[in-house]
Design a protein around this motif. Sequence first.
Motif, PDB file in Angstrom:
ATOM      1  N   VAL A 105       0.840  -1.206   0.000  1.00  0.00           N
ATOM      2  CA  VAL A 105       0.000   0.000   0.000  1.00  0.00           C
ATOM      3  C   VAL A 105       0.870   1.249   0.000  1.00  0.00           C
ATOM      4  CG1 VAL A 105      -1.624   1.355   1.383  1.00  0.00           C
ATOM      5  CG2 VAL A 105      -2.022  -1.088   1.041  1.00  0.00           C
ATOM      6  N   ALA A 106       1.917   1.277   0.847  1.00  0.00           N
ATOM      7  CA  ALA A 106       2.789   2.452   0.926  1.00  0.00           C
ATOM      8  C   ALA A 106       3.467   2.714  -0.419  1.00  0.00           C
ATOM      9  CB  ALA A 106       3.833   2.255   2.025  1.00  0.00           C
ATOM     10  N   ARG A 107       3.991   1.666  -1.037  1.00  0.00           N
ATOM     11  CA  ARG A 107       4.671   1.846  -2.325  1.00  0.00           C
ATOM     12  C   ARG A 107       3.679   2.246  -3.429  1.00  0.00           C
ATOM     13  NH1 ARG A 107       8.906  -3.321  -2.143  1.00  0.00           N
ATOM     14  NH2 ARG A 107      10.232  -2.446  -0.481  1.00  0.00           N
ATOM     15  N   THR A 108       2.467   1.717  -3.351  1.00  0.00           N
ATOM     16  CA  THR A 108       1.462   2.108  -4.344  1.00  0.00           C
ATOM     17  C   THR A 108       1.115   3.587  -4.213  1.00  0.00           C
ATOM     18  OG1 THR A 108       0.539  -0.132  -4.346  1.00  0.00           O
ATOM     19  CG2 THR A 108      -0.859   1.642  -5.199  1.00  0.00           C
ATOM     20  N   LEU A 109       0.923   4.049  -2.975  1.00  0.00           N
ATOM     21  CA  LEU A 109       0.611   5.471  -2.765  1.00  0.00           C
ATOM     22  C   LEU A 109       1.764   6.354  -3.233  1.00  0.00           C
ATOM     23  CD1 LEU A 109      -1.118   5.310   0.749  1.00  0.00           C
ATOM     24  CD2 LEU A 109      -2.212   5.694  -1.465  1.00  0.00           C
ATOM     25  N   ARG A 110       2.996   5.965  -2.905  1.00  0.00           N
ATOM     26  CA  ARG A 110       4.153   6.767  -3.328  1.00  0.00           C
ATOM     27  C   ARG A 110       4.294   6.778  -4.843  1.00  0.00           C
ATOM     28  NH1 ARG A 110       6.661   4.365   1.399  1.00  0.00           N
ATOM     29  NH2 ARG A 110       7.599   2.730   0.109  1.00  0.00           N
ATOM     30  N   SER A 111       3.985   5.649  -5.487  1.00  0.00           N
ATOM     31  CA  SER A 111       4.083   5.609  -6.946  1.00  0.00           C
ATOM     32  C   SER A 111       3.057   6.546  -7.594  1.00  0.00           C
ATOM     33  CB  SER A 111       3.879   4.171  -7.450  1.00  0.00           C
ATOM     34  OG  SER A 111       2.541   3.742  -7.248  1.00  0.00           O
ATOM     35  N   ILE A 112       1.881   6.659  -6.975  1.00  0.00           N
ATOM     36  CA  ILE A 112       0.870   7.580  -7.501  1.00  0.00           C
ATOM     37  C   ILE A 112       1.358   9.012  -7.382  1.00  0.00           C
ATOM     38  CG2 ILE A 112      -1.456   8.486  -7.112  1.00  0.00           C
ATOM     39  CD1 ILE A 112      -2.315   5.650  -6.332  1.00  0.00           C
ATOM     40  N   PHE A 113       1.934   9.380  -6.231  1.00  0.00           N
ATOM     41  CA  PHE A 113       2.482  10.728  -6.064  1.00  0.00           C
ATOM     42  C   PHE A 113       3.609  10.993  -7.057  1.00  0.00           C
ATOM     43  CE2 PHE A 113       0.463  10.605  -1.839  1.00  0.00           C
ATOM     44  CZ  PHE A 113      -0.072  11.890  -1.794  1.00  0.00           C
ATOM     45  N   ARG A 114       4.449   9.962  -7.290  1.00  0.00           N
ATOM     46  CA  ARG A 114       5.602  10.142  -8.168  1.00  0.00           C
ATOM     47  C   ARG A 114       5.178  10.324  -9.627  1.00  0.00           C
ATOM     48  NH1 ARG A 114       7.894   5.781  -6.957  1.00  0.00           N
ATOM     49  NH2 ARG A 114       7.265   4.522  -8.765  1.00  0.00           N
ATOM     50  N   GLU A 115       4.134   9.661 -10.048  1.00  0.00           N
ATOM     51  CA  GLU A 115       3.749   9.667 -11.459  1.00  0.00           C
ATOM     52  C   GLU A 115       2.644  10.669 -11.795  1.00  0.00           C
ATOM     53  OE1 GLU A 115       3.058   5.725 -12.992  1.00  0.00           O
ATOM     54  OE2 GLU A 115       4.409   4.854 -11.480  1.00  0.00           O
ATOM     55  N   THR A 116       2.230  11.460 -10.824  1.00  0.00           N
ATOM     56  CA  THR A 116       1.207  12.479 -11.083  1.00  0.00           C
ATOM     57  C   THR A 116       1.740  13.848 -10.694  1.00  0.00           C
ATOM     58  OG1 THR A 116       0.232  12.100  -8.889  1.00  0.00           O
ATOM     59  CG2 THR A 116      -0.754  10.926 -10.759  1.00  0.00           C
ATOM     60  N   SER A 117       1.054  14.867 -11.138  1.00  0.00           N
ATOM     61  CA  SER A 117       1.453  16.252 -10.864  1.00  0.00           C
ATOM     62  C   SER A 117       0.343  16.957 -10.087  1.00  0.00           C
ATOM     63  CB  SER A 117       1.721  16.998 -12.176  1.00  0.00           C
ATOM     64  OG  SER A 117       1.884  18.381 -11.945  1.00  0.00           O
ATOM     65  N   ALA A 118       0.750  17.793  -9.129  1.00  0.00           N
ATOM     66  CA  ALA A 118      -0.215  18.522  -8.294  1.00  0.00           C
ATOM     67  C   ALA A 118      -0.315  19.990  -8.670  1.00  0.00           C
ATOM     68  CB  ALA A 118       0.169  18.388  -6.821  1.00  0.00           C
ATOM     69  N   LEU A 119       0.348  20.390  -9.760  1.00  0.00           N
ATOM     70  CA  LEU A 119       0.357  21.809 -10.121  1.00  0.00           C
ATOM     71  C   LEU A 119      -1.056  22.340 -10.349  1.00  0.00           C
ATOM     72  CD1 LEU A 119       1.795  24.420 -10.937  1.00  0.00           C
ATOM     73  CD2 LEU A 119       1.987  23.496 -13.254  1.00  0.00           C
ATOM     74  N   GLU A 120      -1.830  21.639 -11.152  1.00  0.00           N
ATOM     75  CA  GLU A 120      -3.192  22.108 -11.432  1.00  0.00           C
ATOM     76  C   GLU A 120      -4.065  22.043 -10.196  1.00  0.00           C
ATOM     77  OE1 GLU A 120      -6.938  20.419 -13.873  1.00  0.00           O
ATOM     78  OE2 GLU A 120      -5.131  20.724 -15.085  1.00  0.00           O
ATOM     79  N   MET A 121      -3.875  21.029  -9.369  1.00  0.00           N
ATOM     80  CA  MET A 121      -4.659  20.917  -8.146  1.00  0.00           C
ATOM     81  C   MET A 121      -4.431  22.126  -7.243  1.00  0.00           C
ATOM     82  SD  MET A 121      -4.628  17.937  -5.222  1.00  0.00           S
ATOM     83  CE  MET A 121      -3.101  18.535  -4.472  1.00  0.00           C
ATOM     84  N   PHE A 122      -3.165  22.550  -7.120  1.00  0.00           N
ATOM     85  CA  PHE A 122      -2.848  23.697  -6.271  1.00  0.00           C
ATOM     86  C   PHE A 122      -3.325  25.016  -6.877  1.00  0.00           C
ATOM     87  CE2 PHE A 122       0.918  21.161  -4.472  1.00  0.00           C
ATOM     88  CZ  PHE A 122       0.175  20.749  -3.387  1.00  0.00           C
ATOM     89  N   SER A 123      -3.159  25.177  -8.176  1.00  0.00           N
ATOM     90  CA  SER A 123      -3.326  26.511  -8.777  1.00  0.00           C
ATOM     91  C   SER A 123      -4.598  26.695  -9.595  1.00  0.00           C
ATOM     92  CB  SER A 123      -2.123  26.819  -9.676  1.00  0.00           C
ATOM     93  OG  SER A 123      -2.023  25.873 -10.730  1.00  0.00           O
ATOM     94  N   GLU A 124      -5.350  25.617  -9.877  1.00  0.00           N
ATOM     95  CA  GLU A 124      -6.531  25.783 -10.721  1.00  0.00           C
ATOM     96  C   GLU A 124      -7.782  25.106 -10.184  1.00  0.00           C
ATOM     97  OE1 GLU A 124      -5.940  24.852 -14.808  1.00  0.00           O
ATOM     98  OE2 GLU A 124      -4.077  25.982 -14.986  1.00  0.00           O
ATOM     99  N   THR A 125      -7.626  24.008  -9.423  1.00  0.00           N
ATOM    100  CA  THR A 125      -8.796  23.279  -8.948  1.00  0.00           C
ATOM    101  C   THR A 125      -9.687  24.177  -8.102  1.00  0.00           C
ATOM    102  OG1 THR A 125      -7.651  21.155  -8.956  1.00  0.00           O
ATOM    103  CG2 THR A 125      -9.578  21.353  -7.533  1.00  0.00           C
ATOM    104  N   GLY A 126     -10.960  24.272  -8.498  1.00  0.00           N
ATOM    105  CA  GLY A 126     -11.928  25.062  -7.743  1.00  0.00           C
ATOM    106  C   GLY A 126     -11.966  26.531  -8.066  1.00  0.00           C
ATOM    107  N   LEU A 127     -11.018  27.034  -8.879  1.00  0.00           N
ATOM    108  CA  LEU A 127     -10.997  28.456  -9.203  1.00  0.00           C
ATOM    109  C   LEU A 127     -11.879  28.743 -10.409  1.00  0.00           C
ATOM    110  CD1 LEU A 127      -7.231  29.434  -8.759  1.00  0.00           C
ATOM    111  CD2 LEU A 127      -9.109  29.658  -7.132  1.00  0.00           C
ATOM    112  N   PRO A 128     -12.455  29.964 -10.501  1.00  0.00           N
ATOM    113  CA  PRO A 128     -13.253  30.328 -11.677  1.00  0.00           C
ATOM    114  C   PRO A 128     -12.406  30.278 -12.936  1.00  0.00           C
ATOM    115  CG  PRO A 128     -13.553  31.915  -9.897  1.00  0.00           C
ATOM    116  CD  PRO A 128     -12.411  31.034  -9.495  1.00  0.00           C
TER     117      PRO A 128
END
Length: 712
Positions: A105-128
């Motif tokens: 489970v730990a390695r699966t979660l870390r692999s998801i973080f490693r292979e995805t990007s959070a830029l849009e989540m931080f700067s665009e998700t929920g904004l007009p």
Amino acid sequence: MLGVAQTVTRGNNKDIIIADWLKTWIDRFAGRHAALPVLDVLASGASPNDSLENRLVWLVDVIQWIRRPGQGDAPQSASTVQVQAGRLRRFLDLLDRNPEWKVAVARTLRSIFRETSALEMFSETGLPQHRGLVAEMSERLARKILPPQNSTELGILFDRLFNDPGDDAWVGGLDESTLQRFKALLEFEVTPAEEGWNALSDELEDALFHLAAQIQVAGCSPVIRARVHQQRVRQLPFFNFGNALQAVLAVREKSDTKSFAADLNHLRGLIEASHQTVEEVLKHLENQGVSTEVVYQLEFLKASLDRFEVLLELNFSAELPLTRFTAFVANLIRENRARESVTVLLRQNFHLLTRKILERNGETGEHYIARSPKEYREMLRSAAGGGAIMAFTAWFKLTILGWYLPGLMQGLAASVNYATGFVAIQLTGSTLATKQPANTAPALAAKMHRIREPEAIENLVSEIVCLIRSQVASIVGNLALVIPTTLALHFLILWMTGAPLMPTAKATKAISAVSILGPSVLYAAFTGVLLWASSMVAAWADNWFVCHRISEALQTDRRLVRTLGTSRAVRFGLFWKRNIAGLAGNISFGFMLGLIPEFAEFAGLPLDIRHVTLSSAMLAAGAASLGPYVLATWPFWLGVIGIASIAVMNLTVSFSLAMFVAIKARGIESPERHAIYRALAKRLRDEPLSFIFPVGAAHTNPSAPNALQRNF
């Protein structure tokens, strides 16, 4: 008998099996909780070597298992938040008892973080977004209907992970100890090959720069600069966001604590100055009219500034508790859910515009309220003039009907006739009773935000009484002259041509059309809706005219100045400024009355219009054409009662719609409305005649504007 019973039982069991299978299939398609795997299967099913899509599906199932309502896992009195937190702890406890599952489970979660990007989540998700109302609504509807897209962006994954309205509550309610256990799970037995799996801090900084760039572009745009006192781009606070952020990061890398604090405070000062600039633009909108483009821009700027401030805290504040990060995630969930809602989109983007339109209607409505006996008499006089003009409008309508034009052409001809009559009423300073309610209701709602004190409620009730009295005077004035003028036209035409205004069959139909026993009441209610709609068109046109400064442009247009001269060009621009609302409302209402019945007939809908003044003219014309004997018949008096019901429905529906929208736009609560209703009932009980005649002058507000300053 036994065989029959066994056959029935087998049939029932088969039906139950089919029903259970169908329910399970539907639950699986909809992703409901009943279709989820059990906890042991979820915990043992993690595989860091599986495809990214399969790992994401597994993570969605885990979140959904945590989210589902508790049945036997928590007491019935426990809150939903406690149930979800308990489920997460149960999942962590199961992993602690099974180290092999925990590593996977730990390695699966870390692999998801490693292979995805959070830029849009931080700067665009929920904004007009900048797509505009129609494009944004289409996008949201498409996301509701179409399957979720596959993406390596965590912002897209957000839609799949947290798609339940209550997700923000349980995520934001997770306690610090549970979050520390989850953090320990993420860091459990990290191998050298997994170094660098957590790039969230770098993506957080990238999101700050991304937001800074968007804020700079939006804040320095022409639509913003045109509405602030300082229009030089480099002096706007938005312009310096990127440089200020770069300076903060530079001094942090140098470990210069003193300079770091100073530069960080400077950046926070820019945020505050930007908020003040947004407020300045909002005040400009209040005074100079609303532009939907500016409203979109301001919504984006306010939301982006708030997001930038939160990311600044998360990036530069030391030793923040994990609950602060989950609070940010919970807020992202809320904003993302709001962004998915079409209803929220309409409410957010039209609240300010609706309020401003209603304020302009309220300014117009002030001119329709007669407060003193002198203004009451003037209201009767101007309403009588409106009634006379409506008699001629009804005569032209009969003429148009005699042309036997095709449906659409007849509707267009009737529309021009109605619009011409309404515009003539406006330009001659006359009054049409049914045009009052949709404009006077916002004038009342504009005063409702100051009703905390008994004296304020009493003044508001006096205003309502003046309004009702003014509408009674307008109806009386309209009917007092529309009927005699129609009769005069009848006898004039009879003397000139030898024929009445209407043939016998048409006259009989005109009288029955307004009968209280027919659908005239429903048609009158629909006409009340059109009256309110035309008032909104009028206010929108006035807002658009002011917002785009058309009056100033007309006064200084070189072609007009050369043609008319400077003084006439100025008067021309002022004329349109004073009358644009009335012209737009009257013309739109005229075309609604003329075209909608024709379109309804084409579509086979039983829909027509009933306007009290026009219907009174038609009743008078029909009675005059049939002769005096008709006064002794029931159909005539049923038509008279129908006219009274048409008047009530025209006024009540248009006033109620305008008041409802105005109250909603101003956020007036139920207790305040109930206090007004009680005070109004008391006034009706104590002074009933004040609702009809200008008595009880002690209640009149002498500081109120003159009712005769009528531009609409």
